[in-house]
Write a protein that holds these residues in place. Structure first.
Motif, PDB file in Angstrom:
ATOM      1  N   GLY A 126       0.802  -1.227   0.000  1.00  3.76           N
ATOM      2  CA  GLY A 126       0.000   0.000   0.000  1.00  3.76           C
ATOM      3  C   GLY A 126       0.825   1.263   0.000  1.00  3.76           C
ATOM      4  O   GLY A 126       0.309   2.358  -0.252  1.00  3.76           O
ATOM      5  N   HIS A 127       2.114   1.159   0.302  1.00  6.36           N
ATOM      6  CA  HIS A 127       3.049   2.263   0.093  1.00  6.36           C
ATOM      7  C   HIS A 127       3.653   2.184  -1.303  1.00  6.36           C
ATOM      8  O   HIS A 127       3.747   3.187  -2.008  1.00  6.36           O
ATOM      9  CB  HIS A 127       4.174   2.218   1.131  1.00  6.36           C
ATOM     10  N   PHE A 128       4.087   0.976  -1.673  1.00  6.17           N
ATOM     11  CA  PHE A 128       4.759   0.817  -2.961  1.00  6.17           C
ATOM     12  C   PHE A 128       3.872   1.172  -4.145  1.00  6.17           C
ATOM     13  O   PHE A 128       4.304   1.886  -5.059  1.00  6.17           O
ATOM     14  CB  PHE A 128       5.252  -0.625  -3.119  1.00  6.17           C
ATOM     15  N   ALA A 129       2.632   0.685  -4.172  1.00  5.22           N
ATOM     16  CA  ALA A 129       1.797   0.851  -5.370  1.00  5.22           C
ATOM     17  C   ALA A 129       1.502   2.324  -5.681  1.00  5.22           C
ATOM     18  O   ALA A 129       1.707   2.767  -6.817  1.00  5.22           O
ATOM     19  CB  ALA A 129       0.511   0.031  -5.235  1.00  5.22           C
ATOM     20  N   PRO A 130       1.037   3.144  -4.717  1.00 10.83           N
ATOM     21  CA  PRO A 130       0.860   4.565  -5.042  1.00 10.83           C
ATOM     22  C   PRO A 130       2.173   5.249  -5.406  1.00 10.83           C
ATOM     23  O   PRO A 130       2.219   6.093  -6.313  1.00 10.83           O
ATOM     24  CB  PRO A 130       0.271   5.156  -3.751  1.00 10.83           C
ATOM     25  N   LEU A 131       3.251   4.869  -4.702  1.00  9.09           N
ATOM     26  CA  LEU A 131       4.553   5.465  -4.992  1.00  9.09           C
ATOM     27  C   LEU A 131       5.010   5.127  -6.400  1.00  9.09           C
ATOM     28  O   LEU A 131       5.541   5.985  -7.123  1.00  9.09           O
ATOM     29  CB  LEU A 131       5.581   4.981  -3.966  1.00  9.09           C
TER      30      LEU A 131
END
Length: 292
Positions: A126-131
């Motif tokens: 959930g941090h990686f995907a938007p980033l």
């Protein structure tokens, strides 16, 4: 004039707690805000559009600009839709605040696969995907010769960095991964005009109130008029500062609680032993005898 005038920000997990305070302060400082929250329970189950919309209503009532998003940040397409919402509704993206999270605490011997997978998914993916989708947007702008002065603020935790907590192997592992992701992303994205930092906040939220051994501490009442060291509102000013256009920091992890901010320095080399030839088990035992 606000310190974030003209900037467009996405804040995940912004319907309640720390994320809500981020969204409110960003808007008060002049940013246009995408308020993202799936609206689930502490363990990530269920969904409710109400929390995100309530924060949007509060922002617009005060004269700010905001739009709600209930996209799932742990879903690849949902994360892309979230970033696209900022670009389509407000004309761009300048700040990404990754804050969404859940808890499914359990001791290792009793933790099941679903408890592990859910926490790793919401926090780390959930941090990686938007980033990832934000990075692609900023890279394309930079390659096209357009100016980029963007900022990412990730949310690590004391658990997983400087204060590991029994019963939170999944949460601590995810948060440690977020700190590492921050350092790598800072190196990769600097060339495109993007700074990446993380915070490790300590504050009263529905998650910390539900944490075994910690809830009673956070639940203590503060007399009216006294400084509330555990208020989630204490966290937002640092995040707003890190989101400003001229903030110089990147690749840093800052712990923040109450009136204190300190930098986390991570793994560092310590004591060293050496050998002139190949190691043997007995040789290692002898060299490390004084370390025990």
């Amino acid at each position: 004039m606000g310190v974030l005038d003209g900037r467009v920000a996405v804040v995940t997990g912004a319907g309640r707690g720390i994320g809500r305070e981020h969204a409110l302060l960003f808007a008060a400082e002049g940013a246009s805000v995408v308020v993202n929250d799936l609206g689930g329970a502490n363990d990530g189950s269920g969904s409710d559009a109400g929390p995100a919309q309530q924060v949007v209503d509060e922002i617009t009532a005060a004269g700010g600009r905001a739009v709600a998003s209930t996209d799932n940040v742990a879903d690849w397409d949902g994360a892309k839709a979230l970033i696209d919402t900022a670009v389509e509704r407000f004309g761009g993206l300048d700040v990404l605040v990754n804050n969404a999270g859940i808890l499914r605490d359990a001791f290792l011997a009793g933790m099941d696969e679903a408890q592990w997978d859910a926490v790793i998914s919401v926090h780390l993916k959930g941090h990686f995907a938007p980033l990832r989708h934000a990075a692609a947007y900023w890279k394309a702008r930079a390659k096209a010769g357009q100016p980029v002065t963007a900022s990412v603020i990730n949310t690590a935790s004391a658990s997983g960095t400087f204060m590991p907590n029994a019963g939170q192997a999944n949460y601590g592992a995810a948060k440690a991964g977020i700190a590492a992701l921050t350092l790598v992303a800072a190196q990769e994205l600097e060339r495109y005009g993007v700074r990446v930092n993380a915070i490790a906040p300590v504050a009263r939220t529905r998650l910390t109130l539900a944490t075994p051994g910690m809830g009673a501490l956070f639940a203590q009442e503060v007399p009216e008029g006294e400084f509330d060291a555990f208020s989630p509102a204490n966290i937002a000013p640092l995040v707003a500062y890190l989101g400003t256009e001229k903030c110089p920091f990147t690749g840093r992890v800052f712990a923040v609680q109450g009136g204190a901010i300190f930098e986390l320095e991570g793994w560092r080399g310590g004591r060293t032993v050496e050998t002139d030839g190949p190691w043997t088990v007995s040789g290692i035992d002898e060299k490390l005898a004084d370390w025990a």
